[in-house]
Motif scaffolding. Sequence first.
Motif, PDB file in Angstrom:
ATOM      1  N   SER A   1     -19.255 -63.720  35.452  1.00  0.00           N
ATOM      2  CA  SER A   1     -18.639 -62.555  34.796  1.00  0.00           C
ATOM      3  C   SER A   1     -17.213 -62.841  34.347  1.00  0.00           C
ATOM      4  O   SER A   1     -16.683 -62.133  33.484  1.00  0.00           O
ATOM      5  CB  SER A   1     -18.686 -61.337  35.712  1.00  0.00           C
ATOM      6  N   SER A   2     -16.584 -63.879  34.898  1.00  0.00           N
ATOM      7  CA  SER A   2     -15.216 -64.224  34.490  1.00  0.00           C
ATOM      8  C   SER A   2     -15.176 -64.986  33.160  1.00  0.00           C
ATOM      9  O   SER A   2     -14.100 -65.132  32.576  1.00  0.00           O
ATOM     10  CB  SER A   2     -14.532 -65.050  35.579  1.00  0.00           C
ATOM     11  N   LEU A   3     -16.327 -65.462  32.691  1.00  0.00           N
ATOM     12  CA  LEU A   3     -16.371 -66.174  31.410  1.00  0.00           C
ATOM     13  C   LEU A   3     -16.162 -65.185  30.265  1.00  0.00           C
ATOM     14  O   LEU A   3     -16.469 -63.994  30.387  1.00  0.00           O
ATOM     15  CB  LEU A   3     -17.709 -66.883  31.236  1.00  0.00           C
ATOM     16  N   SER A   4     -15.686 -65.681  29.152  1.00  0.00           N
ATOM     17  CA  SER A   4     -15.471 -64.813  27.990  1.00  0.00           C
ATOM     18  C   SER A   4     -16.806 -64.280  27.477  1.00  0.00           C
ATOM     19  O   SER A   4     -17.859 -64.887  27.686  1.00  0.00           O
ATOM     20  CB  SER A   4     -14.760 -65.586  26.878  1.00  0.00           C
ATOM     21  N   SER A   5     -16.746 -63.155  26.802  1.00  0.00           N
ATOM     22  CA  SER A   5     -17.978 -62.574  26.259  1.00  0.00           C
ATOM     23  C   SER A   5     -18.593 -63.502  25.206  1.00  0.00           C
ATOM     24  O   SER A   5     -19.814 -63.552  25.055  1.00  0.00           O
ATOM     25  CB  SER A   5     -17.731 -61.187  25.683  1.00  0.00           C
ATOM     26  N   ALA A   6     -17.773 -64.269  24.509  1.00  0.00           N
ATOM     27  CA  ALA A   6     -18.300 -65.216  23.509  1.00  0.00           C
ATOM     28  C   ALA A   6     -19.143 -66.298  24.182  1.00  0.00           C
ATOM     29  O   ALA A   6     -20.212 -66.665  23.672  1.00  0.00           O
ATOM     30  CB  ALA A   6     -17.150 -65.846  22.728  1.00  0.00           C
ATOM     31  N   VAL A   7     -18.687 -66.802  25.321  1.00  0.00           N
ATOM     32  CA  VAL A   7     -19.447 -67.831  26.050  1.00  0.00           C
ATOM     33  C   VAL A   7     -20.735 -67.226  26.591  1.00  0.00           C
ATOM     34  O   VAL A   7     -21.807 -67.822  26.466  1.00  0.00           O
ATOM     35  CB  VAL A   7     -18.609 -68.453  27.188  1.00  0.00           C
ATOM     36  N   LYS A   8     -20.647 -66.028  27.173  1.00  0.00           N
ATOM     37  CA  LYS A   8     -21.849 -65.387  27.708  1.00  0.00           C
ATOM     38  C   LYS A   8     -22.862 -65.105  26.599  1.00  0.00           C
ATOM     39  O   LYS A   8     -24.062 -65.294  26.798  1.00  0.00           O
ATOM     40  CB  LYS A   8     -21.482 -64.094  28.449  1.00  0.00           C
ATOM     41  N   ASP A   9     -22.385 -64.711  25.413  1.00  0.00           N
ATOM     42  CA  ASP A   9     -23.284 -64.502  24.275  1.00  0.00           C
ATOM     43  C   ASP A   9     -23.933 -65.809  23.847  1.00  0.00           C
ATOM     44  O   ASP A   9     -25.127 -65.858  23.553  1.00  0.00           O
ATOM     45  CB  ASP A   9     -22.536 -63.896  23.087  1.00  0.00           C
ATOM     46  N   GLN A  10     -23.144 -66.874  23.823  1.00  0.00           N
ATOM     47  CA  GLN A  10     -23.678 -68.189  23.446  1.00  0.00           C
ATOM     48  C   GLN A  10     -24.757 -68.632  24.424  1.00  0.00           C
ATOM     49  O   GLN A  10     -25.810 -69.126  24.016  1.00  0.00           O
ATOM     50  CB  GLN A  10     -22.552 -69.219  23.396  1.00  0.00           C
ATOM     51  N   VAL A  11     -24.520 -68.433  25.713  1.00  0.00           N
ATOM     52  CA  VAL A  11     -25.492 -68.815  26.740  1.00  0.00           C
ATOM     53  C   VAL A  11     -26.777 -68.003  26.567  1.00  0.00           C
ATOM     54  O   VAL A  11     -27.877 -68.534  26.647  1.00  0.00           O
ATOM     55  CB  VAL A  11     -24.896 -68.602  28.154  1.00  0.00           C
TER      56      VAL A  11
END
Length: 81
Positions: free
Chosen positions: A51-61
Amino acid sequence: MAPTASLEICLDNCVKLYSLSEVHGMKDLHHACLKYMSCHYHPMMRRPEFSSLSSAVKDQVREMPMMGTAAQCVCYVPTRL
């Protein structure tokens, strides 16, 4: 010859390795961590460090498994006359 380290990406170290790969410009490790998080998306979502990752990284994943090539299959089904 430079010494090499062997490591295994797992739920416990994936986000930390991802962060280190960004800091040190390790593209292969960076991609491997993204791929691991994508393949283990649901367990990763439950991790507080994810959850500490940026929303852009989470979207990419989340979108990585959908990055394949679209294909269409056509089947011939003969009809009886």
